[in-house]
Design a protein around this motif. Structure first.
Motif, PDB file in Angstrom:
ATOM      1  N   MET A 225       0.845  -1.208   0.000  1.00  0.00           N
ATOM      2  CA  MET A 225       0.000   0.000   0.000  1.00  0.00           C
ATOM      3  C   MET A 225       0.874   1.249   0.000  1.00  0.00           C
ATOM      4  N   GLN A 226       0.588   2.154  -0.919  1.00  0.00           N
ATOM      5  CA  GLN A 226       1.336   3.400  -1.024  1.00  0.00           C
ATOM      6  C   GLN A 226       0.423   4.552  -0.580  1.00  0.00           C
ATOM      7  N   ILE A 227       0.977   5.482   0.176  1.00  0.00           N
ATOM      8  CA  ILE A 227       0.168   6.578   0.709  1.00  0.00           C
ATOM      9  C   ILE A 227       0.673   7.908   0.167  1.00  0.00           C
ATOM     10  N   LEU A 228      -0.241   8.719  -0.347  1.00  0.00           N
ATOM     11  CA  LEU A 228       0.167  10.055  -0.756  1.00  0.00           C
ATOM     12  C   LEU A 228      -0.771  11.080  -0.143  1.00  0.00           C
ATOM     13  N   SER A 229      -0.198  12.213   0.267  1.00  0.00           N
ATOM     14  CA  SER A 229      -1.062  13.263   0.782  1.00  0.00           C
ATOM     15  C   SER A 229      -1.070  14.422  -0.190  1.00  0.00           C
ATOM     16  N   VAL A 230      -2.162  15.161  -0.174  1.00  0.00           N
ATOM     17  CA  VAL A 230      -2.277  16.381  -0.964  1.00  0.00           C
ATOM     18  C   VAL A 230      -2.382  17.506   0.058  1.00  0.00           C
ATOM     19  N   ALA A 231      -1.357  18.371   0.100  1.00  0.00           N
ATOM     20  CA  ALA A 231      -1.291  19.345   1.191  1.00  0.00           C
ATOM     21  C   ALA A 231      -0.810  20.706   0.712  1.00  0.00           C
ATOM     22  N   ASN A 232      -1.349  21.734   1.320  1.00  0.00           N
ATOM     23  CA  ASN A 232      -0.880  23.116   1.199  1.00  0.00           C
ATOM     24  C   ASN A 232      -1.709  23.888   2.224  1.00  0.00           C
ATOM     25  N   GLN A 233      -1.030  24.648   3.096  1.00  0.00           N
ATOM     26  CA  GLN A 233      -1.779  25.348   4.145  1.00  0.00           C
ATOM     27  C   GLN A 233      -2.610  26.493   3.586  1.00  0.00           C
ATOM     28  N   LYS A 234      -2.333  26.883   2.331  1.00  0.00           N
ATOM     29  CA  LYS A 234      -3.119  27.946   1.711  1.00  0.00           C
ATOM     30  C   LYS A 234      -4.475  27.373   1.281  1.00  0.00           C
ATOM     31  N   GLY A 235      -5.533  28.142   1.479  1.00  0.00           N
ATOM     32  CA  GLY A 235      -6.869  27.679   1.120  1.00  0.00           C
ATOM     33  C   GLY A 235      -7.148  27.866  -0.368  1.00  0.00           C
TER      34      GLY A 235
ATOM     35  N   ARG B 207     -10.016  18.987 -20.309  1.00  0.00           N
ATOM     36  CA  ARG B 207      -8.577  19.240 -20.141  1.00  0.00           C
ATOM     37  C   ARG B 207      -8.133  18.903 -18.714  1.00  0.00           C
ATOM     38  N   ALA B 208      -8.982  19.247 -17.745  1.00  0.00           N
ATOM     39  CA  ALA B 208      -8.612  18.978 -16.350  1.00  0.00           C
ATOM     40  C   ALA B 208      -8.507  17.468 -16.103  1.00  0.00           C
ATOM     41  N   SER B 209      -9.469  16.698 -16.657  1.00  0.00           N
ATOM     42  CA  SER B 209      -9.423  15.233 -16.471  1.00  0.00           C
ATOM     43  C   SER B 209      -8.147  14.659 -17.048  1.00  0.00           C
ATOM     44  N   LEU B 210      -7.803  15.115 -18.257  1.00  0.00           N
ATOM     45  CA  LEU B 210      -6.618  14.558 -18.921  1.00  0.00           C
ATOM     46  C   LEU B 210      -5.351  14.924 -18.155  1.00  0.00           C
ATOM     47  N   ALA B 211      -5.310  16.167 -17.633  1.00  0.00           N
ATOM     48  CA  ALA B 211      -4.133  16.581 -16.851  1.00  0.00           C
ATOM     49  C   ALA B 211      -4.014  15.718 -15.593  1.00  0.00           C
ATOM     50  N   TYR B 212      -5.136  15.482 -14.929  1.00  0.00           N
ATOM     51  CA  TYR B 212      -5.079  14.676 -13.701  1.00  0.00           C
ATOM     52  C   TYR B 212      -4.757  13.206 -13.988  1.00  0.00           C
ATOM     53  N   GLU B 213      -5.214  12.730 -15.148  1.00  0.00           N
ATOM     54  CA  GLU B 213      -4.878  11.359 -15.531  1.00  0.00           C
ATOM     55  C   GLU B 213      -3.355  11.243 -15.706  1.00  0.00           C
ATOM     56  N   ALA B 214      -2.776  12.232 -16.390  1.00  0.00           N
ATOM     57  CA  ALA B 214      -1.315  12.230 -16.586  1.00  0.00           C
ATOM     58  C   ALA B 214      -0.598  12.342 -15.243  1.00  0.00           C
ATOM     59  N   LEU B 215      -1.150  13.161 -14.344  1.00  0.00           N
ATOM     60  CA  LEU B 215      -0.535  13.314 -13.020  1.00  0.00           C
ATOM     61  C   LEU B 215      -0.594  12.001 -12.235  1.00  0.00           C
ATOM     62  N   ALA B 216      -1.732  11.290 -12.355  1.00  0.00           N
ATOM     63  CA  ALA B 216      -1.859   9.997 -11.654  1.00  0.00           C
ATOM     64  C   ALA B 216      -0.787   9.034 -12.156  1.00  0.00           C
ATOM     65  N   CYS B 217      -0.520   9.054 -13.476  1.00  0.00           N
ATOM     66  CA  CYS B 217       0.530   8.180 -14.035  1.00  0.00           C
ATOM     67  C   CYS B 217       1.891   8.597 -13.481  1.00  0.00           C
ATOM     68  N   GLU B 218       2.131   9.907 -13.399  1.00  0.00           N
ATOM     69  CA  GLU B 218       3.414  10.391 -12.879  1.00  0.00           C
ATOM     70  C   GLU B 218       3.589   9.971 -11.404  1.00  0.00           C
ATOM     71  N   VAL B 219       2.534  10.115 -10.635  1.00  0.00           N
ATOM     72  CA  VAL B 219       2.573   9.741  -9.215  1.00  0.00           C
ATOM     73  C   VAL B 219       2.876   8.241  -9.083  1.00  0.00           C
ATOM     74  N   HIS B 220       2.190   7.447  -9.904  1.00  0.00           N
ATOM     75  CA  HIS B 220       2.390   5.995  -9.861  1.00  0.00           C
ATOM     76  C   HIS B 220       3.850   5.645 -10.187  1.00  0.00           C
ATOM     77  N   ARG B 221       4.368   6.279 -11.241  1.00  0.00           N
ATOM     78  CA  ARG B 221       5.764   6.010 -11.636  1.00  0.00           C
ATOM     79  C   ARG B 221       6.734   6.396 -10.521  1.00  0.00           C
ATOM     80  N   THR B 222       6.510   7.570  -9.933  1.00  0.00           N
ATOM     81  CA  THR B 222       7.391   8.057  -8.860  1.00  0.00           C
ATOM     82  C   THR B 222       7.408   7.076  -7.692  1.00  0.00           C
ATOM     83  N   LEU B 223       6.221   6.631  -7.298  1.00  0.00           N
ATOM     84  CA  LEU B 223       6.146   5.738  -6.135  1.00  0.00           C
ATOM     85  C   LEU B 223       6.681   4.353  -6.458  1.00  0.00           C
ATOM     86  N   GLN B 224       6.474   3.922  -7.699  1.00  0.00           N
ATOM     87  CA  GLN B 224       6.978   2.627  -8.125  1.00  0.00           C
ATOM     88  C   GLN B 224       8.512   2.617  -8.109  1.00  0.00           C
ATOM     89  N   THR B 225       9.100   3.714  -8.626  1.00  0.00           N
ATOM     90  CA  THR B 225      10.563   3.828  -8.653  1.00  0.00           C
ATOM     91  C   THR B 225      11.117   3.817  -7.229  1.00  0.00           C
TER      92      THR B 225
END
Ligand SMILES: Nc1ncnc2c1ncn2[C@@H]1O[C@H](COP(=O)(O)OP(=O)(O)OP(=O)(O)O)[C@@H](O)[C@H]1O
Ligand SMILES: [Mg+2]
Length: 267
Positions: A1-11, A238-256
Motif C-alpha cells: 500500500m502506497q500513501i500520498l497526501s495532498v497538502a498546502n496550508q493555503k486555502g 482538459r482537467a481530467s486529462l491533466a489529472y490522468e497524466a498526473l496519476a501516471c506520474e505519481v504511480h511512476r514516482t512511487l513505483q521507482t
C-alpha cells in the motif's frame, strides 16, 4: 500500500480537486484506492457524493474514539470503477485535532491506523485541510509522497517555502523517504502572471515541480455541483486529462521509490 497526501496550508489552491481526481484516476487504472477526507469542511466526501448520516463513523471516531478504520470506510459506486472507497472526515474532526495535540505519539496515529488496512488497498490518498496542524503533520508522517498543489498567482511561492520547511522537518525527524511533487494548478495560459509564477516555482524548486500543470477548466466546477469527480463527469476535459497524466506520474514516482527500496534491501 502506497500513501500520498495532498497538502498546502493555503486555502482554495485545488487540494481537494487534486485528491479527488488522483484517487479517481488511480481507481480507473484498476488500483484499489481509499480516499481519506482529513478536512472538517468535508469537501472531498461531498465531491464523491458521500454524505454522513447520524451515527455513521468517520475519521473523527477513528482518530479520537478508537473506532476501527475499516468500519468507517464508505464504498463509492462510480461507472467503470471497481474498488474506490472514502473515509469521511466527520464534522467533529477539528475537535480531534485539538485532542490529538495532547497525546503521546499523536503525529503517528494515522500511520498506525492505516497500517491496519495495508492489505486492502494499493493507494491511499489523503486530502489535507488548509493548515499545518496535527492533521497535516499526521498525513505527512504517514505518506511516501506529498503532492502540493500551487495556485499560479503571486504570493504562492512564499507559502510553499513555509510548507517545504515543515516537510523538511518531517523528513529529518520522522519520515526520511517522504518525496515532494509541486503541481501548478488553476493555471491560466492567457494570464501573464500564471507564467511568471510557474517560472519562479521552477527556479526555486527545480525538479520537484511537476511538468504537468492543471489549467482553469469550468468542467471542474460543474462536476462539483453534480457531486462527481471531473474524471467521471467529463472524462475528455482538459482537467481530467491533466489529472490522468498526473496519476501516471505519481504511480511512476512511487513505483521507482519502491523498487529503489527493494534494491537497497537486497544490497
Ligand atoms: N482546474 C480548475 N478549474 C477551475 N476551477 C477549479 C479547478 N480546480 C479547482 N477549482 C475550483 O477552485 C475552488 C477551490 O478548489 P478546492 O476546493 O479543490 O481547493 P482546496 O485547496 O481543497 O480548498 P480548501 O483549502 O478550502 O480545502 C473550487 O471551487 C474548485 O471547484
Ligand atoms: Mg479542500
Amino acid at each position: 500500500m502506497q500513501i500520498l497526501s495532498v497538502a498546502n496550508q493555503k486555502g482554495g489552491v485545488a487540494k481537494t480537486t487534486t485528491a479527488l481526481s488522483l484517487a479517481t484516476s488511480l481507481a480507473q487504472q484498476g488500483f484499489r484506492v481509499l480516499a481519506v477526507d482529513m478536512d472538517p469542511q468535508e469537501n472531498l466526501s461531498a465531491g464523491f457524493g458521500v454524505e454522513l448520516e447520524d451515527g455513521d463513523l468517520s475519521l473523527f471516531e477513528v482518530l479520537a474514539r478508537k473506532a476501527k478504520l475499516a468500519d468507517a470506510v464508505v464504498p463509492v459506486e462510480l461507472p467503470g470503477i471497481d474498488a474506490l472507497s472514502v473515509l469521511p472526515a466527520g464534522p467533529r474532526l477539528a475537535q480531534a485535532e485539538a485532542e490529538l495535540l495532547g497525546q503521546v505519539g499523536f503525529d503517528e496515529l494515522l500511520k498506525f491506523k492505516l497500517a491496519q488496512v495495508a492489505d486492502a488497498y494499493d493507494y491511499v490518498v489523503l486530502d489535507c485541510p488548509p493548515s499545518l496542524g496535527a492533521l497535516t503533520i499526521n498525513a505527512l508522517g504517514a505518506s511516501q509522497l506529498v503532492v502540493v498543489p500551487v495556485q499560479c498567482e503571486f504570493f504562492s511561492a512564499r507559502g510553499v517555502a513555509k510548507l517545504m520547511e515543515v516537510v523538511e522537518l518531517v523528513q529529518e525527524r520522522r519520515n526520511p523517504t517522504l518525496q515532494v511533487r509541486l503541481v501548478p494548478t488553476l493555471f491560466d495560459k492567457r494570464n501573464k502572471i500564471s507564467k511568471v509564477v510557474l517560472s519562479e516555482l521552477v527556479d526555486a524548486f527545480g525538479a520537484r515541480v511537476s511538468k504537468i500543470a492543471v489549467g482553469v477548466d469550468t468542467r471542474v466546477r460543474e462536476a462539483q455541483v453534480h457531486g462527481l469527480p471531473v474524471s467521471i463527469y467529463a472524462p475528455r476535459s482538459r482537467a481530467s486529462l491533466a489529472y490522468e497524466a498526473l496519476a501516471c506520474e505519481v504511480h511512476r514516482t512511487l513505483q521507482t521509490q519502491l523498487e529503489g527500496r527493494a534494491h537497497g534491501q537486497a544490497a
